[in-house]
Scaffold this motif. Structure first.
Motif, mmCIF file in Angstrom:
data_model
loop_
_atom_site.group_PDB
_atom_site.id
_atom_site.type_symbol
_atom_site.label_atom_id
_atom_site.label_comp_id
_atom_site.label_asym_id
_atom_site.label_seq_id
_atom_site.Cartn_x
_atom_site.Cartn_y
_atom_site.Cartn_z
ATOM 1 N N THR A 1 -3.002 4.601 -15.886
ATOM 2 C CA THR A 1 -3.469 3.237 -15.642
ATOM 3 C C THR A 1 -2.956 2.649 -14.330
ATOM 4 O OG1 THR A 1 -1.623 2.334 -16.928
ATOM 5 C CG2 THR A 1 -3.691 2.754 -18.098
ATOM 6 N N GLY A 2 -2.147 3.401 -13.595
ATOM 7 C CA GLY A 2 -1.716 2.946 -12.278
ATOM 8 C C GLY A 2 -0.710 1.818 -12.280
ATOM 9 N N LEU A 3 0.229 1.851 -13.224
ATOM 10 C CA LEU A 3 1.245 0.802 -13.321
ATOM 11 C C LEU A 3 2.151 0.772 -12.092
ATOM 12 C CD1 LEU A 3 2.429 1.132 -17.028
ATOM 13 C CD2 LEU A 3 1.205 -0.798 -16.039
ATOM 14 N N ARG A 4 2.716 -0.396 -11.842
ATOM 15 C CA ARG A 4 3.750 -0.549 -10.833
ATOM 16 C C ARG A 4 5.089 -0.725 -11.559
ATOM 17 N NH1 ARG A 4 2.395 -3.578 -6.921
ATOM 18 N NH2 ARG A 4 4.503 -4.161 -6.349
ATOM 19 N N PRO A 5 6.212 -0.429 -10.922
ATOM 20 C CA PRO A 5 7.515 -0.583 -11.591
ATOM 21 C C PRO A 5 7.761 -2.042 -11.994
ATOM 22 C CG PRO A 5 7.718 0.699 -9.571
ATOM 23 C CD PRO A 5 6.338 0.120 -9.566
ATOM 24 N N TYR A 6 8.423 -2.251 -13.118
ATOM 25 C CA TYR A 6 8.756 -3.603 -13.567
ATOM 26 C C TYR A 6 9.928 -3.545 -14.533
ATOM 27 C CZ TYR A 6 6.324 -2.411 -17.934
ATOM 28 O OH TYR A 6 5.935 -1.804 -19.102
ATOM 29 N N ASN A 7 10.567 -4.686 -14.722
ATOM 30 C CA ASN A 7 11.650 -4.818 -15.695
ATOM 31 C C ASN A 7 11.118 -5.536 -16.923
ATOM 32 O OD1 ASN A 7 13.677 -3.691 -13.986
ATOM 33 N ND2 ASN A 7 13.769 -5.637 -12.872
ATOM 34 N N THR A 8 11.357 -4.987 -18.085
ATOM 35 C CA THR A 8 10.866 -5.577 -19.327
ATOM 36 C C THR A 8 11.611 -6.866 -19.643
ATOM 37 O OG1 THR A 8 10.320 -3.398 -20.212
ATOM 38 C CG2 THR A 8 10.531 -5.184 -21.803
ATOM 39 N N SER A 9 10.870 -7.888 -20.011
ATOM 40 C CA SER A 9 11.460 -9.170 -20.373
ATOM 41 C C SER A 9 12.282 -9.040 -21.648
ATOM 42 C CB SER A 9 10.350 -10.203 -20.583
ATOM 43 O OG SER A 9 10.856 -11.369 -21.201
ATOM 44 N N SER A 10 13.409 -9.733 -21.692
ATOM 45 C CA SER A 10 14.243 -9.714 -22.905
ATOM 46 C C SER A 10 13.515 -10.338 -24.089
ATOM 47 C CB SER A 10 15.551 -10.463 -22.651
ATOM 48 O OG SER A 10 15.298 -11.812 -22.288
ATOM 49 N N PHE A 11 12.511 -11.185 -23.818
ATOM 50 C CA PHE A 11 11.733 -11.798 -24.897
ATOM 51 C C PHE A 11 10.736 -10.809 -25.501
ATOM 52 C CE2 PHE A 11 13.253 -15.447 -22.538
ATOM 53 C CZ PHE A 11 13.593 -16.337 -23.538
ATOM 54 N N CYS A 12 10.500 -9.700 -24.822
ATOM 55 C CA CYS A 12 9.569 -8.675 -25.316
ATOM 56 C C CYS A 12 10.274 -7.568 -26.104
ATOM 57 C CB CYS A 12 8.806 -8.048 -24.149
ATOM 58 S SG CYS A 12 7.637 -9.162 -23.347
ATOM 59 N N LEU A 13 11.571 -7.736 -26.318
ATOM 60 C CA LEU A 13 12.353 -6.756 -27.064
ATOM 61 C C LEU A 13 12.905 -7.414 -28.326
ATOM 62 C CD1 LEU A 13 14.357 -5.244 -24.068
ATOM 63 C CD2 LEU A 13 12.366 -4.236 -25.201
ATOM 64 N N LYS A 14 12.621 -6.823 -29.451
ATOM 65 C CA LYS A 14 13.027 -7.431 -30.724
ATOM 66 C C LYS A 14 14.533 -7.610 -30.807
ATOM 67 C CE LYS A 14 12.007 -7.148 -35.668
ATOM 68 N NZ LYS A 14 11.289 -6.391 -36.720
ATOM 69 N N ARG A 15 15.274 -6.683 -30.223
ATOM 70 C CA ARG A 15 16.732 -6.736 -30.319
ATOM 71 C C ARG A 15 17.360 -7.855 -29.493
ATOM 72 N NH1 ARG A 15 15.652 -2.266 -27.003
ATOM 73 N NH2 ARG A 15 16.546 -2.396 -24.893
ATOM 74 N N SER A 16 16.614 -8.362 -28.510
ATOM 75 C CA SER A 16 17.201 -9.361 -27.623
ATOM 76 C C SER A 16 16.478 -10.704 -27.619
ATOM 77 C CB SER A 16 17.245 -8.828 -26.185
ATOM 78 O OG SER A 16 15.945 -8.482 -25.733
ATOM 79 N N ALA A 17 15.304 -10.783 -28.242
ATOM 80 C CA ALA A 17 14.493 -12.000 -28.165
ATOM 81 C C ALA A 17 15.229 -13.219 -28.718
ATOM 82 C CB ALA A 17 13.182 -11.789 -28.919
ATOM 83 N N GLU A 18 15.873 -13.063 -29.860
ATOM 84 C CA GLU A 18 16.537 -14.208 -30.493
ATOM 85 C C GLU A 18 17.693 -14.720 -29.650
ATOM 86 O OE1 GLU A 18 19.090 -14.848 -34.520
ATOM 87 O OE2 GLU A 18 17.085 -13.976 -34.789
ATOM 88 N N ASP A 19 18.530 -13.815 -29.157
ATOM 89 C CA ASP A 19 19.659 -14.218 -28.331
ATOM 90 C C ASP A 19 19.193 -14.890 -27.044
ATOM 91 O OD1 ASP A 19 21.450 -13.269 -30.180
ATOM 92 O OD2 ASP A 19 21.803 -11.364 -29.150
ATOM 93 N N SER A 20 18.117 -14.370 -26.458
ATOM 94 C CA SER A 20 17.605 -14.938 -25.213
ATOM 95 C C SER A 20 17.090 -16.361 -25.425
ATOM 96 C CB SER A 20 16.484 -14.058 -24.651
ATOM 97 O OG SER A 20 16.989 -12.822 -24.216
ATOM 98 N N THR B 1 0.806 -1.228 0.000
ATOM 99 C CA THR B 1 0.000 0.000 0.000
ATOM 100 C C THR B 1 0.834 1.272 0.000
ATOM 101 O OG1 THR B 1 -0.197 -0.153 2.412
ATOM 102 C CG2 THR B 1 -1.953 -1.144 1.088
ATOM 103 N N GLU B 2 2.152 1.151 0.156
ATOM 104 C CA GLU B 2 3.023 2.317 0.030
ATOM 105 C C GLU B 2 3.352 2.605 -1.431
ATOM 106 O OE1 GLU B 2 5.735 -1.227 0.103
ATOM 107 O OE2 GLU B 2 3.879 -0.602 1.102
ATOM 108 N N LEU B 3 2.939 1.720 -2.324
ATOM 109 C CA LEU B 3 3.173 1.887 -3.764
ATOM 110 C C LEU B 3 2.552 3.185 -4.268
ATOM 111 C CD1 LEU B 3 3.947 0.567 -6.592
ATOM 112 C CD2 LEU B 3 1.599 -0.283 -6.617
ATOM 113 N N LYS B 4 3.274 3.849 -5.156
ATOM 114 C CA LYS B 4 2.758 5.026 -5.840
ATOM 115 C C LYS B 4 2.453 4.637 -7.283
ATOM 116 C CE LYS B 4 3.456 7.626 -2.229
ATOM 117 N NZ LYS B 4 2.309 8.079 -1.404
ATOM 118 N N PRO B 5 1.211 4.243 -7.589
ATOM 119 C CA PRO B 5 0.875 3.813 -8.955
ATOM 120 C C PRO B 5 1.219 4.888 -9.977
ATOM 121 C CG PRO B 5 -0.906 3.293 -7.439
ATOM 122 C CD PRO B 5 0.046 4.192 -6.695
#
Length: 329
Positions: free
Chosen positions: A241-260, A233-237
């Protein structure tokens, strides 16, 4: 649950192709669902193999997959759900940040359901912290709340946006109802880890891969399920849309998907590897064929099915799902 990329409709195809490709008795083999999501494929195989390992980096997925194998008695479960349904509403974090009449203006839930989610989530936490329920029961109740909330969410199946007006199902009252569980205890493990890290620490017989194939980041598409589950509840959305912090998956990036993907395949200590990947993905089927062929015996099958649509339209569109198979040298 409504889940983007769910393999429910393809489960028959996946099972038959894996059964056909594996030249051994399935009941003697272990199965790993490395990008498990809501556990559709792992659950499909849990009565057909000797053990199942589930993994997904999202906390909501971890909870749902843990809950599927809960051995809590039906009597205790139903009794607890009755108590939770009778709780008085609370104007808490979900109400304020994600509900009708809340201070943020975000319309993910109607006002009553927002307050119900808060009341139930707070009570579940109190039960656990006071040792009135154990961790297994805690996960089962959290999973039940996530499923209940999803049924009345004012979205088009994903939480990267909410609808401008409350849709019909969002007007329904939230109800804590029993969720589907395994009928009998079964040998299983559930992890919450990055796939390319975990793959270096596990081994087994059958590995099933269903990674993101384009830029759809599940951390953002289902952020609100994580927020309800974590309830920090200390989160600041962030943002509208009220997103929370996150790290983007390497599979969701065209430049890194193949290598991953190649790194994952190379490090996998499994004999049979199956990869679900459709024709819209960053990595072309021919490139996947090259990667897998360099590591062992390769084969591929495919099926067409109606494309997922977040809203109803009259046009029919189809996606082709490839199931790539590698039998490692």
């Amino acid at each position: 649950m409504n889940y983007l990329g769910s393999k429910v409709r393809l489960s028959g195809f996946i099972y038959q192709e894996i059964k056909k490709s594996v030249k051994e008795q399935l009941t003697n083999l272990s199965f790993c669902d490395l990008f498990a999501g809501t556990g559709t494929v792992g659950n499909l195989f849990h009565t057909k193999v000797k053990s199942v390992l589930y993994n997904d980096r999202e906390y909501y997925s971890y909870i749902i997959n843990k809950a599927f194998h809960s051995s809590i008695s039906e009597h205790a479960y139903i009794s607890m759900l009755h108590n939770l349904n009778e709780l008085e509403e609370v104007e808490g974090f979900i109400f304020e940040e994600y509900s009708q009449s809340g201070s943020s203006g975000r319309l993910y839930f109607n006002a009553v359901n927002g307050k119900k989610i808060d009341a139930i989530r707070i009570y579940i936490e109190q039960l656990f912290l006071s040792s009135k329920i154990d961790k297994e029961f805690y996960f089962l109740l959290l999973a039940t709340l996530l499923v209940a909330a999803d049924k009345v969410a004012n979205t088009a199946s994903v939480y990267c946006a909410y609808l401008k007006k409350l849709k019909k199902t969002a007007l329904n009252d939230l109800k804590m109802l029993p969720i589907l569980r395994a009928i009998e205890p079964f040998n299983h493990k559930v992890y919450k880890a990055e796939s390319n890290d975990l793959i270096k620490r596990i081994d087994g017989d059958i590995l099933y891969l269903d990674p993101p194939y384009i830029g759809r980041e599940y951390s953002s598409y289902y952020h609100l399920l994580n927020t309800i589950a974590i309830y920090d509840t200390e989160l600041k959305p962030q943002g509208k849309t009220g997103l929370r912090p996150y790290n983007t998956s390497s599979f969701c990036l065209k430049r890194s998907a193949e290598d991953s993907l190649f790194e994952l395949l190379r490090n996998a200590q499994f004999k049979y590897i199956f990869l679900s990947y459709n024709n819209e993905g960053f990595i072309k089927p021919s490139r996947i064929a090259e990667m897998m062929s360099s590591l062992g015996e390769y084969a591929c099958s495919s099926v067409k099915y109606p494309k997922f649509k977040s809203c109803k339209t009259n046009s029919k569109q189809y996606t082709e799902e490839y199931l790539h198979c590698l039998i490692k040298d």
